[in-house]
Each structure stands twice: as C-alpha cells, then as structure tokens.
Design an enzyme around this catalytic site. Structure first.
Site: not given
Lengths: 495, 472
Positions: B317, B320-322, B472
């Site tokens: 997670t 995934w955001h960066g 994102f």
C-alpha cells in the site's frame, strides 16, 4: 491461489447493512415525493452549465479587463505550427549565452520568460501549454467574470476572512499585504518567485546605484531619493487589530533602505513618515481602492521634498482644489473584488497661471506623443477606469502617465532651474507641484532607453530626484539604466 | 483533465453528457470510450498509446482466461501474463528511477542512468482496475467482456480514470452491458457531484493554500503552533481533496447510470486505525484485501503468517502511493500499528472512552500524514523537529493568531464537513414526510443553484487548484 476461494468465503464481512444502502432504500420509498425535486435539480444543473457554456462562446472575447487592469488570455493557438515554433524557441534558448538571455528577458514579458527559460522540457510541456492556456482562457473570458469575482469576495468577507486575494479589508481601505513580485531565474535555468530576501537585495542595489551616480556628479548638481510608503505603511493605523503587521516585513524594508542610504551617504527625504502621520490624523492621503497616494498625499510629499532643497513650499491655500472624478476605483479593488469604502475621489490642485504651463510627452528618441496644457489629460481618462493617469497621461490610454520622457516648462521667457525626476507612477501626481519651482525632465526608467546627454548637459540642471514608491523600489532594478547612462557622461566630462 | 476546472464543467461535461444522451444505447459505450480518451489525453496525449496497449493486453488475456476456463493451466498462464505485463508497465514508469537511483546506484561502482520519465497520470488507478477484470474473470466473479469497446470504456471511464475509486470489474459487469439511466439517479448524481465539487473548491483548495503557505515558511521562522496547524491543515486538504474527487466520480457515474461503491466513509470520525482504514480509500483497501491479503491466507492461518500478510499488504500500500522512501515508511508505519491493534491495542482501546479512542486515532493519522507529505526526508525531519520546538521560532506568534482568528468560521465548517452530520441532516430533511420535508425539497434546487454560482466564482477567481493525486 487454489485455496483462496475458501478463504474468501470464511473471511469476516461487515454484518451491519451499510448506511449508504439504508439511505438508498429510503430513497426508493420516497421516490414519488422527491421526483419533482429531482427534475428541478436536473433542470437547474443542466440549465446552469448550458447557459454559461453557451454564453462563453457567444459573448465576444475581451482583450483587456478594465476592472482588473490587465490583459486577458486570448483563445490559444491550437495548431501544430505553434508546437513547432515553441520547439524552435527552446532550441534557440538552449544555445543562447547569458547576455542573449538577458536581452530576451527584457523584450518579453515575465510569463513568457518563465515559460521559456525552462530548457529541460519534455515533449509533454508542449501539450500542457495548450491545456494551461485553455484553462486561463476560460477563467479570463468567463461570462460575468466581474460579478462572479464579487460573489467570491462577498463569500470570503462573509466567512470573516479579513482579506481576499491577499488584499486586506482595513476598514474603508484596501491594503495589499505582500508587495514582492516578479521571479528570479536560477543559475540552472529554473525559475522561482522572488522573496523578501530578494527585495532587500534589490533595495540595497538600487541605493548602491544612486550612490554611484552621486559620486560622479559635478558639484552644482545633487541627487536625492524620496521613497513613498505603500498603503500598508501609510494606512498602518487602519489595519485590523489582529493583523500581524510584522509579517509584512515592512519594517525590514524600510530599515534596509535607510541603513543602505545612510551608509552610502545619500540624502533621503522622509516622506513616508509624514504621510503616515497625516493618515493617523484622519486625512485622506492615500486612496481607498488604489495603491497610489492622493493628490493631498502628493502635496505633503512635495512640501518635504521642496524643503529638503532649501526652499519653501506653496501653502495649501494657494491651490484651488477641484474634483476630477469621484468615481475612481483603482488597482487594489481590482484584486480584492469588493470594498467597504466606496469609490475614491481624485482631486486636481490647480493654481493661478498653471494653464500657461506646457507638458510635453515624448518617447525615448524625442518624438512628441502628446502635448498638454498644464499637466492634466482630463478628457482621455475621465470615463475609463485608469483615472489616475489624468496626471501627465498621454493621449494613448494604454500608456497612461508612465512614458519615457515628459518635459514640463512654465512658458515664461526666463529659463528656470531644472530638475530631473526619475520616477514611477507616484511621481506623476508630484509633477504639478514640483513644476511650480523647476522646469522638469521626468524620466520613467522602466520605459526610457535614450542616452540622457541632452538633459544632463543642460547648464540649468540643479537637482536629480528619485521619487519611487517602496513597492517599485523593492522590485524594479531599472535605476541601473539611469546609472549606466549618467555615470559615463559625467566621467567623460571630468577627463 | 481535472473536474474542478471551468473547461471541464462548461465545455467537456456538456459535450460528454449531451452526446451520451443523444446517442442510442448501443453507441453509448463507444462514445464513453472516445470521450474518456480525450479526457485522458488532455495535455498529455502520448500516454494514450500506453493506455490503449493496456486495454488490448487485458482484453486479450481476459478472453483467453474465459476461453480456457476448463484448462486451468492455460487460463492461469493468461492471468499471469496479464499480471506481469500490467505490473511491469506500472513498475517501469513508476519505480524505475527509484529502484535505480535510490537503491542500485547506492551500491559502490554502480551507476545506471536515470530515465526521468513523467508518470502517466492515474496509471496506478487504471492498472489496478484493468487487472481486476482479468482476476475477476479468472475467479468466475464476472463474465468475460466480448466487446473491446465496452471493456475499453471500463478501463478509461473518465469519472474515475485518474484518481479512483478503483472500480472492481464485477461491480460494474452488469451496468457495463446494460444500465438504465433515470431521472432520480441523475439527480442523485448531481447532488453527489455538487457535494464533491464544493468540497474540492471551497474547502480543499482553500485549506491547501493555507498549508502550502505554512510549508513555505523557512524552518527557523516557523513556530511550533504553526507547524501543528500546518499538518492539521494538510490532513484536511488531503481528505477533502481526495474524497471530493471520489464524490465527483461517483456523481458523474450516476449521471450515466453507473453505481460505484463509496470510497470514503468519514475516516476522521474513526475510533481506531483499523476502523480508519475501513473508512479511507476503501476501494484500494478492498483491492489489496481481495487480491493480496486473502490469496496469501488472510488472517485464517498461523499467527506468524497473519502478521506477515498484514505487513506485506501495508508495505505494498505504501509503495503503491509513490516511489519514495517516505511512502514505504508510511506503509510500514500503518502495518506496524495495525499489527499492534490486532495483537492487543484494540482490546485496550475498547476499555477507554470513545473520545480518547478518537484522539488516539487522529494523532496516529496526523503522524501518518506527516510521513506521507514530505517526499524529501530532510525537509520532513526539519518540520517534525519544528513541531517539537527544535529550531522553531518560539511557540506561537501574532501571525499564528491571525491565521486562526481569520479562519475560525472556515475551520468550524471544515470540522463539521468531516463528520456525517451534514449528510444525515440533509437526508433527514429531504426524506421528511411532513411539511419541513416539503419546504426543504423546494429549497434544495435553489441551494444547488447557489452552490453552483459560488463554486464557479471560486473557480473563476483563483489560481490555486492543485491536484494531489496526480502522481498515483
């Protein structure tokens, strides 16, 4: 992965029916009752976007906003040739030397420079430019833009925010909080906004330039500075009690200026404090909706200036005060979109015999643009927004009062002593007062590009006065242009 | 393109919806696909090719999975091809420079050049969405989509294309083939969209500007109070910005007959972190739960494995955001907190009053955002030190007082907007059987018009309109 379906089944799931679903059930129950409302919402929404969407295309585009005093974004050129020309421009920029870049900077406006100095563009930037311009185009040409801006201002006021678009509602007065503007191009070609540190630096370098001029002047010519306060300085006593004055860095700006001037031994005229005091006494010395001083404010500044030359100013009762307009709405209003003080009044301080004076406005090469009887261009500016340009304004409303050269004489047979006034727009309303004492050569270094020899060589020349507003003095380095022309001239004489 | 712009509302939307309803049903998905591609290519047309490639790959893979339904091995191969290709594209564009620059190049002697590619907008969202199709078909949760245009419309659907919610294919499977657009669904869509638009323009952008002003203050000049207010403002901006985007997406979906699941459920009223993550970006959590956590065994396995699964999911997670260390740290931070809650904290929390559980949650969330917001760790570290008085310009000053005082009403509005109260009140009045309901139902269209005027006014007169979730 084979066993995951099992897992999925036994995994705990929230048992409570989600709120959204309960609401949806109720929604269905109420369907009949809400149907009329639904149709109304639908109609309102569609009518609204259709109305503005169509009006945007139907209403012709404007090039200039009178209320905001700025050029508006025009329909972008959405063609491949545009991309090609952007690419050519960037290729050119990449091979430019620093001096070529500086020249490029001076001939283009800042936004273009900001866009152009970025030499590390990817293909993408050539397309984002379109998207950005379309966004600006929509915002600038949007139907009822002025009215919508007023709605926003009203909303901000209603929320008790004290300000809108960085303009403070200080009682009747609109006060620009932050006056640093412009951008700096870093060495690596990136661009950033100027900060207060840059402003201090500009103030210091401007003082250094003036001191450089002073060192080269012959003894019979002197130079001094008169820096006018901004509304935030002058109207300080009207600022909201909760407003943190120190956050504007105003004291640091003035401190920087005074320290630099006293270190360099420059003669300064302290007109800022004079106006602040008069304001405190309830006098109308700066406009409520504009960043300039009123004619009365200019008069008080003139008194200080003329005394610093060792002469006596004409007393107030020797002027006949007439109202030029009581419907003046200026630059700070343009930003704030609302005000509590109503429109401003522009006065002209007439005096006996002023109709014999002649004001000649020329470009840098001496071509006459406009000749005025006395100092006022009353007809051109009365019915447009930029009413302040009644002071030495040219016949072309776009140029206003900021022209390369303005010569003022009293029409008498005897030549008088001369004063070169290096000024920004604050100087425009000083002209009628100073002209009562001297023949004037008024130069706006932001526009002027001549060589000055004819003015400097005048045997009557006695004073050079730099009259700027602090906002210009902290942002604009064009005094350098004056130094670059004056210093070599007198150096060559002394050789 | 972004929803909260004049050209979207007063040009794009008119064209998109106008033709959508003018065209016969069978053309509508094709029209959706075309108009969504325009939406996506606005200002960045080159990545359209990538998008079309993704559509073709997943369409073909989905088709193969369905064709070889009885041959598990072949079906699985098709699935794996799709997963690998999708993740490879995502990985290449999003993580290449990070892996090379922040990991590989740190090894002495290694010096691989960076690519400096700009990230295709919304790639993390649409990749997950496209993947969910093949996975759903493989699991039998959804039927195969024969029409590539309809499948393309699903992947590119402009409402949620660039910032979610991540719609699982099985949730729109039926709607994609056959949906009924009705007046009440459309009107409900307008209400949802308006709520989102107002949240974005009137709250998120305004508080966002306040935060960016605080962030721009040099380290030594920021007070302790300003630092705290700053991160609180950022938390509010992020919530309003992101949830507003989801609201607008859901609203636009409804206008065209789609019903997407909610993405946010008032996360700031949560009373534990476990609860918070059931309320924040629900479509992402659900995606990871269905496609990573459960396949790994979820919590129905040994204690060690359960914790490992939690850790893996939260690590992912974060990533995934960066592609920055701070996002990984942020993911791990939540992973650890959630493990602790699962282990013992939740039991403890149950014993204390709700108010303190709430305070506990908000503080953790605040620190979470603190990790989240600073991609540049040295800037973040200096900011955190400011919050605790190190290198700060005192505790508070008059500028802080001014900031708070002049925004008191605005702050009160924001706090109320974080709770379910306004919505509850709205529905209570709206569906009221007696006279109040009647009056209210007359007022709603009027209020809708007023809100439109105010939102338009703010759009016309402001230059601050950032889009937080673009990377994102």
């Amino acid at each position: 992965m084979e066993n995951n379906e099992n897992v999925t089944k036994v995994a705990p799931k929230p048992k409570k029916k989600p709120e959204a679903e309960i609401l949806l059930d109720r929604q269905i129950e109420m369907k009949k009752k809400t149907r009329a409302t639904d149709i109304a919402i639908l109609s309102v929404f569609c009518a609204f976007i259709l109305f503005f969407g169509v009006a945007f295309f139907v209403i012709p585009d404007k090039t200039y906003s009178e209320t905001e005093k700025r050029a508006l974004q025009q329909a972008p050129d959405l063609s491949f040739s545009r991309i090609a020309s952007d690419i050519r421009r960037d290729l050119r920029l990449m091979t430019m030397t620093d001096t070529e870049k500086a020249e490029y900077k001076s001939e283009k406006n800042w936004d273009e420079v900001k866009a152009a100095v970025k030499t590390d563009r990817s293909y993408k930037d050539y397309f984002t430019v379109f998207a950005d311009e379309i966004g600006d185009y929509y915002a600038d040409q949007f139907p009822f833009r002025d009215q919508l801006r007023a709605v926003k201002a009203a909303a901000e006021i209603g929320l008790l925010k004290q300000e809108n678009n960085d303009v403070l509602f200080a009682g009747k007065y609109l006060v620009k909080k932050d006056t640093v503007s412009g951008v700096v191009i870093n060495e690596d070609g990136t661009v950033r906004d100027r900060t207060e540190e840059d402003a201090y630096e500009t103030i210091r370098s401007n003082v250094t330039m003036i001191s450089g001029i002073e060192k080269n002047l012959p003894e019979n010519i002197d130079i001094r500075t008169a820096i006018a306060g901004r509304t935030v300085d002058v109207a300080r006593s009207a600022l909201p009690a909760i407003f943190p004055y120190e956050s504007t860095h105003a004291e640091q700006y003035w401190q920087t200026y005074e320290t630099a001037a006293s270190d360099a031994g420059i003669t300064t005229v302290g007109i800022k404090d004079t106006l602040t005091d008069h304001f405190k006494n309830g006098e109308y010395v700066c406009y409520k909706t504009d960043h300039h001083w009123t004619t009365l404010g200019a008069y008080y500044a003139y008194c200080d200036i003329i005394r610093s030359f060792g002469e006596e100013p004409f007393p107030l009762d020797q002027f006949r005060r007439t109202v030029y307009s009581d419907k003046f709405v200026g630059t700070t209003y343009a930003k704030a979109g609302a005000s509590f003080g109503g429109a401003d009044t522009i006065e002209l301080f007439r005096f006996e015999g002023d109709e014999n004076y002649t004001t000649t406005i020329t470009d840098s090469s001496g071509n006459v643009l406009t000749t005025l009887k006395a100092f006022y261009n009353e007809d051109v500016y009365r019915d447009i927004n930029d009413k302040y340009s009644v002071f030495i304004g040219s016949d072309n409303p776009g140029d206003g009062g900021n022209n390369a050269v303005t010569l003022v004489t009293d029409g008498g047979a005897e030549p008088r002593k001369k004063l070169i006034l290096i000024k920004d727009s604050f100087g425009n309303s000083l002209v009628p007062f100073l002209a009562r004492h001297y023949d004037l050569v008024v130069l706006d270094m932001r526009v002027y590009s001549g060589d000055m020899t004819e003015f400097l060589g005048d045997p009557q020349l006695a004073h050079i006065l730099v009259a700027y507003n602090m906002e210009t003095f902290m942002n604009d380095e064009n005094i350098t242009n004056a130094a670059a022309r004056i210093i070599p001239y007198f150096r060559s004489l002394s050789k | 393109m972004v929803f909260s712009t004049l050209e979207f509302l007063f040009l794009y939307l008119i064209v998109a919806l106008g033709f959508y309803y003018l065209f016969p049903r069978k053309w509508r998905n094709i029209w959706l696909l075309i108009i969504s591609l325009v939406f996506y290519g606005w200002g960045e047309p080159i990545y359209l090719f990538l998008m079309i490639f993704t559509i073709i790959v997943d369409y073909v893979c989905g088709f193969m999975v369905d064709k070889y339904r009885d041959d598990k091995k072949k079906a699985k191969t098709a699935l794996i091809v799709s997963v690998i290709l999708n993740l490879a594209i995502l990985g290449f564009f999003k993580y290449y420079d990070f892996i090379v620059g922040s990991i590989l190049n740190k090894i002495p002697g290694v010096n691989i050049p960076l690519l400096g590619l700009s990230l295709p907008i919304g790639i993390s969202f649409y990749t997950f969405q496209a993947l969910s199709y093949v996975i759903d078909v493989y699991r039998g949760d959804a039927s195969v989509q024969k029409k590539i245009t309809s499948f393309g419309a699903y992947v590119t659907l402009f409402p949620q294309l660039i910032a979610g919610p991540i719609v699982r294919y099985k949730d729109v499977d039926d709607a994609l083939n056959e949906r009924t657009e009705t007046v009440d669904l459309f009107a409900s869509g307008i209400r949802t969209f308006m709520a989102g638009l107002a949240k974005k323009i009137l709250l998120a952008n305004v508080v966002g500007e306040l935060w960016s002003n605080i962030r721009a203050v040099p380290v030594g000049e920021r007070t302790v109070l300003a630092a705290w207010i700053g991160i609180i403002f950022y938390s509010l901006q992020l919530y309003f910005d992101f949830s507003a985007y989801s609201d607008m997406a859901i609203g636009l979906g409804k206008m065209m007959g789609f019903r997407f699941l909610e993405n946010f459920n008032y996360p700031y009223v949560a009373d534990s972190i476990t609860d918070f993550w059931r309320r924040w970006h629900m479509s992402l959590s659900t995606w990871f739960r269905d496609n990573v956590y459960f396949p790994l065994g979820g919590s129905r396995c040994s204690l060690f494995k359960t914790y490992r699964n939690l850790f893996v999911v939260w690590m992912l997670t974060g990533i995934w955001h960066g592609a920055y260390w701070n996002y990984i740290l942020w993911g791990v931070f939540y992973g650890v907190i959630l493990m602790m809650e699962k282990g013992f904290l939740l039991k403890w929390l149950e014993k204390i009053p709700r108010f303190f559980r709430h305070v506990y949650t908000l503080i953790i969330v605040l620190f979470g955002w603190l990790i989240f917001v600073f991609e540049n760790t040295s800037e973040g570290w200096a900011y955190v030190k400011n919050m605790f008085g190190v290198g700060a310009a005192g505790f508070a000053n008059s500028a802080d007082a001014y900031l708070i005082l002049r925004n008191l009403v605005f702050i009160a509005i924001m706090i109320i907007a974080c709770t379910p109260l306004p919505k509850k009140l709205f529905y209570k009045l709206y569906f009221n059987e007696n006279k109040t309901g009647k009056i209210w139902r007359v007022l709603v269209p009027v209020g809708c018009a007023a809100l439109l005027v105010v939102c338009t006014a703010y759009m016309v007169d402001s230059s601050f309109n950032p889009f937080l979730y673009f990377r994102f």
